[in-house]
Design a protein around this motif. Structure first.
Motif, PDB file in Angstrom:
ATOM      1  N   MET A 120       0.852  -1.182   0.000  1.00  0.00           N
ATOM      2  CA  MET A 120       0.000   0.000   0.000  1.00  0.00           C
ATOM      3  C   MET A 120       0.893   1.239   0.000  1.00  0.00           C
ATOM      4  O   MET A 120       1.790   1.368   0.806  1.00  0.00           O
ATOM      5  N   TYR A 121       0.650   2.147  -0.887  1.00  0.00           N
ATOM      6  CA  TYR A 121       1.426   3.366  -1.016  1.00  0.00           C
ATOM      7  C   TYR A 121       0.903   4.412  -0.039  1.00  0.00           C
ATOM      8  O   TYR A 121      -0.262   4.387   0.348  1.00  0.00           O
ATOM      9  N   PRO A 122       1.748   5.383   0.375  1.00  0.00           N
ATOM     10  CA  PRO A 122       1.299   6.415   1.301  1.00  0.00           C
ATOM     11  C   PRO A 122       0.104   7.214   0.777  1.00  0.00           C
ATOM     12  O   PRO A 122      -0.740   7.624   1.536  1.00  0.00           O
ATOM     13  N   ASN A 123       0.035   7.416  -0.527  1.00  0.00           N
ATOM     14  CA  ASN A 123      -1.069   8.180  -1.108  1.00  0.00           C
ATOM     15  C   ASN A 123      -2.375   7.402  -1.125  1.00  0.00           C
ATOM     16  O   ASN A 123      -3.434   7.988  -1.262  1.00  0.00           O
ATOM     17  N   ASP A 124      -2.303   6.065  -1.020  1.00  0.00           N
ATOM     18  CA  ASP A 124      -3.520   5.250  -1.071  1.00  0.00           C
ATOM     19  C   ASP A 124      -4.466   5.588   0.072  1.00  0.00           C
ATOM     20  O   ASP A 124      -5.675   5.663  -0.123  1.00  0.00           O
ATOM     21  N   SER A 125      -3.932   5.815   1.264  1.00  0.00           N
ATOM     22  CA  SER A 125      -4.761   6.177   2.408  1.00  0.00           C
ATOM     23  C   SER A 125      -5.402   7.542   2.191  1.00  0.00           C
ATOM     24  O   SER A 125      -6.588   7.735   2.456  1.00  0.00           O
ATOM     25  N   ALA A 126      -4.623   8.498   1.704  1.00  0.00           N
ATOM     26  CA  ALA A 126      -5.154   9.836   1.419  1.00  0.00           C
ATOM     27  C   ALA A 126      -6.204   9.774   0.321  1.00  0.00           C
ATOM     28  O   ALA A 126      -7.233  10.450   0.391  1.00  0.00           O
ATOM     29  N   ASP A 127      -5.959   8.962  -0.707  1.00  0.00           N
ATOM     30  CA  ASP A 127      -6.923   8.816  -1.798  1.00  0.00           C
ATOM     31  C   ASP A 127      -8.241   8.240  -1.297  1.00  0.00           C
ATOM     32  O   ASP A 127      -9.308   8.669  -1.727  1.00  0.00           O
ATOM     33  N   SER A 128      -8.176   7.259  -0.406  1.00  0.00           N
ATOM     34  CA  SER A 128      -9.412   6.665   0.101  1.00  0.00           C
ATOM     35  C   SER A 128     -10.169   7.666   0.964  1.00  0.00           C
ATOM     36  O   SER A 128     -11.401   7.708   0.924  1.00  0.00           O
ATOM     37  N   GLN A 129      -9.453   8.512   1.725  1.00  0.00           N
ATOM     38  CA  GLN A 129     -10.124   9.546   2.517  1.00  0.00           C
ATOM     39  C   GLN A 129     -10.774  10.580   1.601  1.00  0.00           C
ATOM     40  O   GLN A 129     -11.898  11.013   1.837  1.00  0.00           O
ATOM     41  N   GLU A 130     -10.056  10.965   0.557  1.00  0.00           N
ATOM     42  CA  GLU A 130     -10.616  11.904  -0.414  1.00  0.00           C
ATOM     43  C   GLU A 130     -11.844  11.307  -1.090  1.00  0.00           C
ATOM     44  O   GLU A 130     -12.846  11.977  -1.292  1.00  0.00           O
ATOM     45  N   SER A 131     -11.753  10.049  -1.446  1.00  0.00           N
ATOM     46  CA  SER A 131     -12.872   9.380  -2.096  1.00  0.00           C
ATOM     47  C   SER A 131     -14.091   9.348  -1.171  1.00  0.00           C
ATOM     48  O   SER A 131     -15.214   9.609  -1.615  1.00  0.00           O
ATOM     49  N   LEU A 132     -13.883   9.061   0.114  1.00  0.00           N
ATOM     50  CA  LEU A 132     -14.992   9.048   1.068  1.00  0.00           C
ATOM     51  C   LEU A 132     -15.618  10.436   1.202  1.00  0.00           C
ATOM     52  O   LEU A 132     -16.851  10.563   1.243  1.00  0.00           O
ATOM     53  N   LEU A 133     -14.782  11.467   1.256  1.00  0.00           N
ATOM     54  CA  LEU A 133     -15.303  12.831   1.340  1.00  0.00           C
ATOM     55  C   LEU A 133     -16.090  13.202   0.087  1.00  0.00           C
ATOM     56  O   LEU A 133     -17.154  13.821   0.166  1.00  0.00           O
ATOM     57  N   LEU A 134     -15.557  12.819  -1.075  1.00  0.00           N
ATOM     58  CA  LEU A 134     -16.264  13.110  -2.327  1.00  0.00           C
ATOM     59  C   LEU A 134     -17.587  12.363  -2.405  1.00  0.00           C
ATOM     60  O   LEU A 134     -18.593  12.916  -2.870  1.00  0.00           O
ATOM     61  N   GLU A 135     -17.611  11.131  -1.950  1.00  0.00           N
ATOM     62  CA  GLU A 135     -18.866  10.363  -1.948  1.00  0.00           C
ATOM     63  C   GLU A 135     -19.867  10.972  -0.971  1.00  0.00           C
ATOM     64  O   GLU A 135     -21.071  10.997  -1.251  1.00  0.00           O
ATOM     65  N   GLN A 136     -19.368  11.487   0.171  1.00  0.00           N
ATOM     66  CA  GLN A 136     -20.248  12.160   1.123  1.00  0.00           C
ATOM     67  C   GLN A 136     -20.823  13.434   0.499  1.00  0.00           C
ATOM     68  O   GLN A 136     -22.014  13.715   0.622  1.00  0.00           O
ATOM     69  N   LEU A 137     -19.981  14.185  -0.195  1.00  0.00           N
ATOM     70  CA  LEU A 137     -20.430  15.400  -0.868  1.00  0.00           C
ATOM     71  C   LEU A 137     -21.454  15.068  -1.948  1.00  0.00           C
ATOM     72  O   LEU A 137     -22.471  15.755  -2.089  1.00  0.00           O
ATOM     73  N   GLN A 138     -21.218  13.998  -2.686  1.00  0.00           N
ATOM     74  CA  GLN A 138     -22.147  13.564  -3.722  1.00  0.00           C
ATOM     75  C   GLN A 138     -23.515  13.235  -3.111  1.00  0.00           C
ATOM     76  O   GLN A 138     -24.557  13.612  -3.649  1.00  0.00           O
ATOM     77  N   ALA A 139     -23.519  12.551  -1.970  1.00  0.00           N
ATOM     78  CA  ALA A 139     -24.777  12.215  -1.292  1.00  0.00           C
ATOM     79  C   ALA A 139     -25.497  13.479  -0.811  1.00  0.00           C
ATOM     80  O   ALA A 139     -26.729  13.575  -0.899  1.00  0.00           O
ATOM     81  N   LEU A 140     -24.730  14.448  -0.304  1.00  0.00           N
ATOM     82  CA  LEU A 140     -25.335  15.712   0.128  1.00  0.00           C
ATOM     83  C   LEU A 140     -25.971  16.448  -1.047  1.00  0.00           C
ATOM     84  O   LEU A 140     -27.065  17.016  -0.918  1.00  0.00           O
ATOM     85  N   LEU A 141     -25.304  16.431  -2.196  1.00  0.00           N
ATOM     86  CA  LEU A 141     -25.862  17.076  -3.386  1.00  0.00           C
ATOM     87  C   LEU A 141     -27.131  16.365  -3.846  1.00  0.00           C
ATOM     88  O   LEU A 141     -28.087  17.015  -4.291  1.00  0.00           O
ATOM     89  N   ASP A 142     -27.159  15.042  -3.744  1.00  0.00           N
ATOM     90  CA  ASP A 142     -28.375  14.296  -4.081  1.00  0.00           C
ATOM     91  C   ASP A 142     -29.512  14.684  -3.141  1.00  0.00           C
ATOM     92  O   ASP A 142     -30.648  14.890  -3.579  1.00  0.00           O
ATOM     93  N   ASP A 143     -29.203  14.803  -1.824  1.00  0.00           N
ATOM     94  CA  ASP A 143     -30.217  15.223  -0.853  1.00  0.00           C
ATOM     95  C   ASP A 143     -30.707  16.639  -1.159  1.00  0.00           C
ATOM     96  O   ASP A 143     -31.902  16.921  -1.074  1.00  0.00           O
ATOM     97  N   GLU A 144     -29.780  17.514  -1.525  1.00  0.00           N
ATOM     98  CA  GLU A 144     -30.133  18.888  -1.856  1.00  0.00           C
ATOM     99  C   GLU A 144     -31.068  18.924  -3.066  1.00  0.00           C
ATOM    100  O   GLU A 144     -32.068  19.648  -3.068  1.00  0.00           O
ATOM    101  N   THR A 145     -30.761  18.134  -4.081  1.00  0.00           N
ATOM    102  CA  THR A 145     -31.603  18.075  -5.272  1.00  0.00           C
ATOM    103  C   THR A 145     -33.014  17.618  -4.913  1.00  0.00           C
ATOM    104  O   THR A 145     -33.999  18.200  -5.359  1.00  0.00           O
ATOM    105  N   GLU A 146     -33.111  16.585  -4.098  1.00  0.00           N
ATOM    106  CA  GLU A 146     -34.425  16.080  -3.697  1.00  0.00           C
ATOM    107  C   GLU A 146     -35.207  17.118  -2.898  1.00  0.00           C
ATOM    108  O   GLU A 146     -36.414  17.260  -3.085  1.00  0.00           O
ATOM    109  N   CYS A 147     -34.529  17.847  -2.009  1.00  0.00           N
ATOM    110  CA  CYS A 147     -35.198  18.907  -1.247  1.00  0.00           C
ATOM    111  C   CYS A 147     -35.713  20.003  -2.177  1.00  0.00           C
ATOM    112  O   CYS A 147     -36.833  20.496  -1.999  1.00  0.00           O
ATOM    113  N   LEU A 148     -34.895  20.384  -3.149  1.00  0.00           N
ATOM    114  CA  LEU A 148     -35.307  21.432  -4.081  1.00  0.00           C
ATOM    115  C   LEU A 148     -36.482  20.979  -4.940  1.00  0.00           C
ATOM    116  O   LEU A 148     -37.417  21.744  -5.182  1.00  0.00           O
TER     117      LEU A 148
END
Length: 129
Positions: free
Chosen positions: A1-29
């Protein structure tokens, strides 16, 4: 496992969380649940700040091209959803402005910016002749 792999997975989790928030925002609108938008907007801004702090200009690409492609696809999807939500908000704003003008007219206001009453020559009240 490379040092960047951990950072990439954290970034991916944050991006997926942001994507879910945008989906929730769309549904609210779309459904008119405007009361929930403030909470979502607060979470969205926190998520944006976390992502920005992690993805600085010195970010190195990962050793795994498929991880980079996944992150790029997530970013493209997030940008598309955020743009769609902005378009929905703009349309709602135009609708509300139009409704305001229909109900209250596009006449000058009764009060000045300082809160003082304008002269009768400067204003026109609804129902006056």
């Amino acid at each position: 496992m490379y040092p960047n792999d951990s950072a990439d997975s954290q970034e991916s989790l944050l991006l997926e969380q942001l994507q879910a928030l945008l989906d929730d925002e769309t549904e609210c609108l779309k459904s008119g649940r405007m009361a929930e938008l403030q909470r979502i907007a607060t979470e969205k801004m926190r998520c944006f700040a976390d992502i920005q702090s992690r993805m600085g200009p010195a970010r190195q690409p990962s050793k795994n091209a498929s991880d980079d492609a996944h992150l790029r696809n997530l970013l493209n999807d997030i940008m598309r959803k955020n743009q769609l939500n902005g378009q929905i908000i703009s349309a709602l704003e135009r609708f509300n402005q139009g409704a305001w003008e229909i109900f209250f007219g596009a006449q000058p206001s009764t009060y000045s910016d300082l809160g003082t009453a304008k002269s009768s020559a400067e204003r026109h009240l609804i129902g006056s002749a």
